[in-house]
Design a protein around this motif. Structure first.
Motif, PDB file in Angstrom:
ATOM      1  N   GLU A  23       0.819  -1.206   0.000  1.00  0.00           N
ATOM      2  CA  GLU A  23       0.000   0.000   0.000  1.00  0.00           C
ATOM      3  C   GLU A  23       0.858   1.264   0.000  1.00  0.00           C
ATOM      4  OE1 GLU A  23      -2.756  -0.129   3.193  1.00  0.00           O
ATOM      5  OE2 GLU A  23      -4.108  -1.548   2.200  1.00  0.00           O
ATOM      6  N   ARG A  24       2.007   1.199   0.678  1.00  0.00           N
ATOM      7  CA  ARG A  24       2.884   2.362   0.735  1.00  0.00           C
ATOM      8  C   ARG A  24       3.394   2.742  -0.659  1.00  0.00           C
ATOM      9  NH1 ARG A  24       8.317   0.844   0.714  1.00  0.00           N
ATOM     10  NH2 ARG A  24       8.642  -1.416   0.703  1.00  0.00           N
TER      11      ARG A  24
ATOM     12  N   ALA B 221       1.132   5.112  -2.276  1.00  0.00           N
ATOM     13  CA  ALA B 221       1.199   6.444  -1.669  1.00  0.00           C
ATOM     14  C   ALA B 221       2.475   7.179  -2.059  1.00  0.00           C
ATOM     15  CB  ALA B 221       1.114   6.318  -0.149  1.00  0.00           C
ATOM     16  N   GLY B 222       3.557   6.418  -2.263  1.00  0.00           N
ATOM     17  CA  GLY B 222       4.824   7.036  -2.636  1.00  0.00           C
ATOM     18  C   GLY B 222       5.981   6.413  -1.887  1.00  0.00           C
ATOM     19  N   VAL B 223       6.996   5.942  -2.619  1.00  0.00           N
ATOM     20  CA  VAL B 223       8.157   5.300  -2.007  1.00  0.00           C
ATOM     21  C   VAL B 223       9.437   5.899  -2.578  1.00  0.00           C
ATOM     22  CG1 VAL B 223       7.058   3.112  -1.431  1.00  0.00           C
ATOM     23  CG2 VAL B 223       8.021   3.428  -3.706  1.00  0.00           C
ATOM     24  N   LEU B 224      10.509   5.731  -1.842  1.00  0.00           N
ATOM     25  CA  LEU B 224      11.807   6.277  -2.210  1.00  0.00           C
ATOM     26  C   LEU B 224      12.324   5.641  -3.497  1.00  0.00           C
ATOM     27  CD1 LEU B 224      14.201   8.110  -1.337  1.00  0.00           C
ATOM     28  CD2 LEU B 224      15.135   6.097  -0.146  1.00  0.00           C
TER      29      LEU B 224
ATOM     30  N   VAL C  97      10.583  10.735  -4.016  1.00  0.00           N
ATOM     31  CA  VAL C  97       9.539   9.852  -3.500  1.00  0.00           C
ATOM     32  C   VAL C  97       8.349   9.938  -4.449  1.00  0.00           C
ATOM     33  CG1 VAL C  97       7.960   9.370  -1.600  1.00  0.00           C
ATOM     34  CG2 VAL C  97      10.309  10.116  -1.119  1.00  0.00           C
ATOM     35  N   ARG C  98       8.021   8.807  -5.057  1.00  0.00           N
ATOM     36  CA  ARG C  98       6.948   8.813  -6.044  1.00  0.00           C
ATOM     37  C   ARG C  98       6.068   7.582  -5.875  1.00  0.00           C
ATOM     38  NH1 ARG C  98      11.324   9.913  -9.470  1.00  0.00           N
ATOM     39  NH2 ARG C  98      11.112   7.926 -10.548  1.00  0.00           N
ATOM     40  N   PRO C  99       4.771   7.709  -6.184  1.00  0.00           N
ATOM     41  CA  PRO C  99       3.900   6.526  -6.170  1.00  0.00           C
ATOM     42  C   PRO C  99       4.266   5.591  -7.298  1.00  0.00           C
ATOM     43  CG  PRO C  99       2.715   8.433  -7.024  1.00  0.00           C
ATOM     44  CD  PRO C  99       4.036   8.943  -6.534  1.00  0.00           C
TER      45      PRO C  99
END
Length: 258
Positions: free
Chosen positions: A202-203, A206-209, A215-217
């Motif tokens: 799920e993260r 939402a956006g990750v490194l 940080v982008r989905p």
């Protein structure tokens, strides 16, 4: 879909949730007898119940076994239980695995490294070893082993040394075991999965490194894409093998520069 019950037996580790549960349930609905293995017995029992009862004999076709794949004695008990109940093994899905928190390598606690190695690498090795012994001795002999690799087996995420290292090692295990298995009708392959929609990813929506520090989905795909690909590998005759297969969300940043 085969949609007819048969006598083939499958063992899925990490079958209490996520990919493991979905693939074990797909096998059950596809007519296999399935051992759902994992650390939490209630979760395994819930996964079996959620699969429904497609053939009217769920108690005869599905078995939940609590086992920590990083524990050699627990793996021995798991395979003893499987053999006593079903008599043979036609498919092992080495799926159980753990992530570690994103941590720079110089700050990584040794305990997190050891946990990843124990579950992600030591566990599949132990299960593969027991599966080989059983598949060599049973009649008719042979069977299939599918290892759950990862996109990280090819391209790491930032701060993922334990997970990435163990998934690279799984590729080595897959290839070496595939070579050894030839003489005994044991086919060994690997499925590398990228961004399936589960609670664990799920993260990503939402956006990750990213590797460039942003940080982008990221795009995700449905679980059906994974289970249908997995079943295509599982159903192959032993004379054929998918050595490596990648199934990924089309829009995820993996190919090229993202």
């Amino acid at each position: 879909m085969q949609n007819v019950p048969h006598d083939k037996v499958a063992l899925v580790t990490g079958a209490g949730s996520g990919i493991g549960a979905a693939c074990a349930q797909a096998l059950l609905r596809d007519g296999w007898r399935v051992v759902f293995a994992g650390r939490r017995l209630p979760a395994l029992e819930q996964a079996i119940a959620a699969a429904g009862d497609p053939w009217g004999d769920i108690d005869a076709r599905a078995l939940a076994v609590s086992a920590d794949v990083s524990d050699a004695a627990a793996v021995q008990r798991l395979f003893d239980t499987l053999q006593q109940r079903f008599g043979r093994l036609d498919l092992l899905f080495n799926n159980a695995g753990v992530f570690t928190p994103a941590t720079p390598v110089d700050e990584l606690p040794l305990e997190q490294w050891q946990a990843a190695v124990n579950v992600n690498l030591h566990g599949p090795f132990l299960c593969t070893q027991h599966a080989f012994r059983l598949m060599k001795a049973q009649s008719p002999r042979g069977g299939r082993i599918i290892n759950n690799g990862s996109i990280s087996a090819h391209a790491p995420r930032p701060f993922s040394v334990p997970y990435t290292t163990t998934k690279h090692a799984i590729t080595g295990l897959t290839r070496a075991a595939a070579l050894e298995g030839r003489a005994f009708d044991i086919a060994v392959g690997q499925i590398d999965i990228g961004n399936v929609a589960t609670d664990m990813t799920e993260r990503m929506a939402a956006g990750v490194l990213q590797a460039d520090g942003s940080v982008r989905p990221e795009a995700r795909m449905g679980m059906d894409a994974v289970t249908s690909t997995f079943l295509a590998m599982a159903r192959l005759p032993l004379e054929a093998n998918v050595l490596t297969m990648t199934v990924m969300a089309t829009g995820m940043p993996y190919v090229g520069r993202g």
